[in-house]
Design an enzyme around this catalytic site. Sequence first.
Site, PDB file in Angstrom:
ATOM      1  N   ASN A 157      -8.731  -7.220 -12.335  1.00 46.56           N
ATOM      2  CA  ASN A 157      -7.526  -6.602 -12.251  1.00 46.56           C
ATOM      3  C   ASN A 157      -6.612  -6.381 -13.511  1.00 46.56           C
ATOM      4  OD1 ASN A 157      -4.927  -5.303 -11.562  1.00 46.56           O
ATOM      5  ND2 ASN A 157      -4.589  -6.648  -9.697  1.00 46.56           N
ATOM      6  N   ARG A 196     -10.073  -2.637 -10.303  1.00 44.81           N
ATOM      7  CA  ARG A 196      -9.143  -1.982  -9.747  1.00 44.81           C
ATOM      8  C   ARG A 196      -8.426  -1.202 -10.663  1.00 44.81           C
ATOM      9  NH1 ARG A 196      -2.988  -3.776  -9.435  1.00 44.81           N
ATOM     10  NH2 ARG A 196      -1.964  -1.953  -8.050  1.00 44.81           N
ATOM     11  N   HIS A 210      -1.214   1.250  -3.345  1.00 46.36           N
ATOM     12  CA  HIS A 210      -1.731   0.018  -2.630  1.00 46.36           C
ATOM     13  C   HIS A 210      -2.971   0.163  -1.513  1.00 46.36           C
ATOM     14  CE1 HIS A 210       2.581  -1.322  -3.029  1.00 46.36           C
ATOM     15  NE2 HIS A 210       1.686  -2.048  -3.962  1.00 46.36           N
ATOM     16  N   HIS A 241       2.964  -3.110   3.409  1.00 43.02           N
ATOM     17  CA  HIS A 241       2.908  -3.969   2.401  1.00 43.02           C
ATOM     18  C   HIS A 241       4.151  -4.013   1.779  1.00 43.02           C
ATOM     19  CE1 HIS A 241       0.122  -5.364  -1.185  1.00 43.02           C
ATOM     20  NE2 HIS A 241       1.368  -5.240  -1.634  1.00 43.02           N
ATOM     21  N   GLY A 275       5.601  -6.490  -1.101  1.00 41.03           N
ATOM     22  CA  GLY A 275       5.779  -7.448  -2.139  1.00 41.03           C
ATOM     23  C   GLY A 275       6.677  -7.206  -3.231  1.00 41.03           C
ATOM     24  N   GLY A 277       6.285  -4.732  -5.249  1.00 41.40           N
ATOM     25  CA  GLY A 277       6.129  -3.139  -5.229  1.00 41.40           C
ATOM     26  C   GLY A 277       6.148  -3.176  -3.569  1.00 41.40           C
ATOM     27  N   ARG A 309      12.495  -1.232  -8.260  1.00 42.94           N
ATOM     28  CA  ARG A 309      12.502   0.123  -8.112  1.00 42.94           C
ATOM     29  C   ARG A 309      13.546   0.499  -6.954  1.00 42.94           C
ATOM     30  NH1 ARG A 309       5.971   0.203  -7.789  1.00 42.94           N
ATOM     31  NH2 ARG A 309       5.948  -1.965  -8.476  1.00 42.94           N
ATOM     32  N   ARG A 352      13.035 -13.991  -2.373  1.00 40.35           N
ATOM     33  CA  ARG A 352      13.640 -15.266  -1.953  1.00 40.35           C
ATOM     34  C   ARG A 352      14.920 -15.793  -2.628  1.00 40.35           C
ATOM     35  NH1 ARG A 352       8.039 -18.028  -3.634  1.00 40.35           N
ATOM     36  NH2 ARG A 352       8.248 -16.310  -4.942  1.00 40.35           N
ATOM     37  N   GLU A 355      -7.038  -7.709  -1.904  1.00 42.46           N
ATOM     38  CA  GLU A 355      -7.577  -6.377  -2.477  1.00 42.46           C
ATOM     39  C   GLU A 355      -8.920  -6.764  -3.268  1.00 42.46           C
ATOM     40  OE1 GLU A 355      -3.319  -6.328  -3.490  1.00 42.46           O
ATOM     41  OE2 GLU A 355      -3.774  -4.195  -3.893  1.00 42.46           O
TER      42      GLU A 355
HETATM   43  P1  ADP Z   1       3.121  -8.288  -6.130  1.00 46.20           P
HETATM   44  O1  ADP Z   1       3.804  -6.757  -5.408  1.00 46.20           O
HETATM   45  O2  ADP Z   1       3.633  -8.468  -7.544  1.00 46.20           O
HETATM   46  O3  ADP Z   1       1.866  -8.661  -5.689  1.00 46.20           O
HETATM   47  P2  ADP Z   1       3.830 -10.121  -4.078  1.00 46.20           P
HETATM   48  O4  ADP Z   1       2.940  -9.551  -3.198  1.00 46.20           O
HETATM   49  O5  ADP Z   1       3.084 -11.530  -4.708  1.00 46.20           O
HETATM   50  O6  ADP Z   1       4.148  -9.195  -5.290  1.00 46.20           O
HETATM   51  O7  ADP Z   1       5.258 -10.619  -3.633  1.00 46.20           O
HETATM   52  C1  ADP Z   1       6.276 -10.992  -4.288  1.00 46.20           C
HETATM   53  C2  ADP Z   1       7.333 -10.871  -3.086  1.00 46.20           C
HETATM   54  O8  ADP Z   1       7.251 -11.964  -2.102  1.00 46.20           O
HETATM   55  C3  ADP Z   1       8.848 -11.547  -4.086  1.00 46.20           C
HETATM   56  O9  ADP Z   1       9.947 -10.764  -3.733  1.00 46.20           O
HETATM   57  C4  ADP Z   1       8.910 -12.975  -3.420  1.00 46.20           C
HETATM   58  O10 ADP Z   1      10.245 -13.516  -3.090  1.00 46.20           O
HETATM   59  C5  ADP Z   1       8.326 -12.696  -1.995  1.00 46.20           C
HETATM   60  N1  ADP Z   1       7.945 -14.013  -1.185  1.00 46.20           N
HETATM   61  C6  ADP Z   1       6.797 -14.884  -1.457  1.00 46.20           C
HETATM   62  N2  ADP Z   1       6.921 -15.894  -0.905  1.00 46.20           N
HETATM   63  C7  ADP Z   1       8.048 -15.867  -0.055  1.00 46.20           C
HETATM   64  C8  ADP Z   1       8.438 -16.571   1.015  1.00 46.20           C
HETATM   65  N3  ADP Z   1       7.828 -17.586   1.453  1.00 46.20           N
HETATM   66  N4  ADP Z   1       9.478 -16.179   1.614  1.00 46.20           N
HETATM   67  C9  ADP Z   1      10.153 -14.774   1.362  1.00 46.20           C
HETATM   68  N5  ADP Z   1       9.708 -14.195   0.529  1.00 46.20           N
HETATM   69  C10 ADP Z   1       8.619 -14.571  -0.346  1.00 46.20           C
END
Ligand code: ADP
Length: 397
Positions: A7, A91, A180, A207, A209, A211, A240, A284, A384
């Site tokens: 990736n 990817r 995604h 999904h 994260g 994003g 975003r 978080r 993924e």
């Molecule tokens: P990306 O899109 O960069 O792959 P991720 O899927 O790793 O991102 O997600 C990152 C997000 O997940 C961040 O906003 C982070 O705060 C949140 N996150 C990760 N662990 C936790 C947790 N234990 N509780 C709440 N939010 C979390």
Amino acid sequence: MKILILNSGSSSIKFQLIDMPSEEVIGKGLIEKIGLKDASITVKNAKGKKSSLQLNIPNHAKGIEFLLSILTDVNMEIISSLDELSAVGHRIVHGGQAFAKSVLINEDVMHGIESCIELAPLHNPANIKGVQAMELAIPGISQVAVFDTAFHHSIPEHRAIYALPIDLYKKYGLRKYGFHGTSHQYVSLRAKEIYGDDKTSKIITCHLGNGGSLSAIQDGKSIETSMGFSPTDGLMMGTRCGSIDPGAIPFIAEHEHLDMAGISELINKKSGLQGISGISSDYRDVSSAADKGNNDAKLALEMFHYDVKKYIGTYMASLGGVDTIIFTGGIGENSAQARREILKGLEGLGIVVDDEKNDKVMGIEADISPDNNGVRVCVIPTNEEVMIARDTFDIVS
Ligand code: ADP
């Protein structure tokens, strides 16, 4: 068959080495800060043994060269020679209208990926560098492109086209593509593996994260998704803005004296959780600030939870109901609070979360709805890389 999954980003390359068809991960890691002073490479083997080195990594090609030498280092016990590598799966973020599924990379495919650069100027060039670096390191190795957009090719045209002059669609392919896709497809397939035909016909995948996007999946096919022509559309995300009134854009440009680059920076880097909370783009961090009484942080979370809820409602209309809702991505997999707040108030639609089950779930597969409830709500951590490995394996074998 050992398959290397890459990736490639503009300054980083995430990788996994996966043995197929067993899907066992035999090595994984990250090359970071390519082109910067403190570039590094970290590799872990299946037993958790780690090698972490700070090196001069001026470009992707050098990064791949270092990676291959660490993978074949006898002390790492991953592979003993490059002959063991059968293929590489990449990817690739944007496949445009041309690529509806994964493909073996040849010269024509490279031209196709290059022609999608204008649709994904931040991502496709870095993805291409990864392919070129691999070809340089092991000339002639089979390489497969797996596109983030491919899974959403099944979205019907009338849901994908914007109500702009039709020439813009015809001339530039200006339409919804969605992203995604590999994640939405993986978790929906996984639901089918776990639950069989029981309530897996109409699925909404969330999904969430840095994003985030939702997808409505009917009998295994994506029929709607929240990201659009670009990954800025849909949900409010870490930085975003997601979908906003298009009429606001000329207003902001005029009043804030911003050119197109300034607007792009504003909507992609300075908005979302970061823009509203003023604290962080990280769920978080925003959540802990809200717990301490910060009102902007509370507002940011309320907006985010509501946005996801709104799309769930919309996609119930697209699907004519819902059987299963799946949470994935860093927030979806780990935050019981997010899942609870998003689904609060949907009881009238048969969507209920069992708080006791929900509170125990962090990063694992679990059904968090009450027994015998109409709609299944579950958590499925995304993967993924394994999806890319499956497609690569199918194509090269
Ligand atoms: P990306 O899109 O960069 O792959 P991720 O899927 O790793 O991102 O997600 C990152 C997000 O997940 C961040 O906003 C982070 O705060 C949140 N996150 C990760 N662990 C936790 C947790 N234990 N509780 C709440 N939010 C979390």
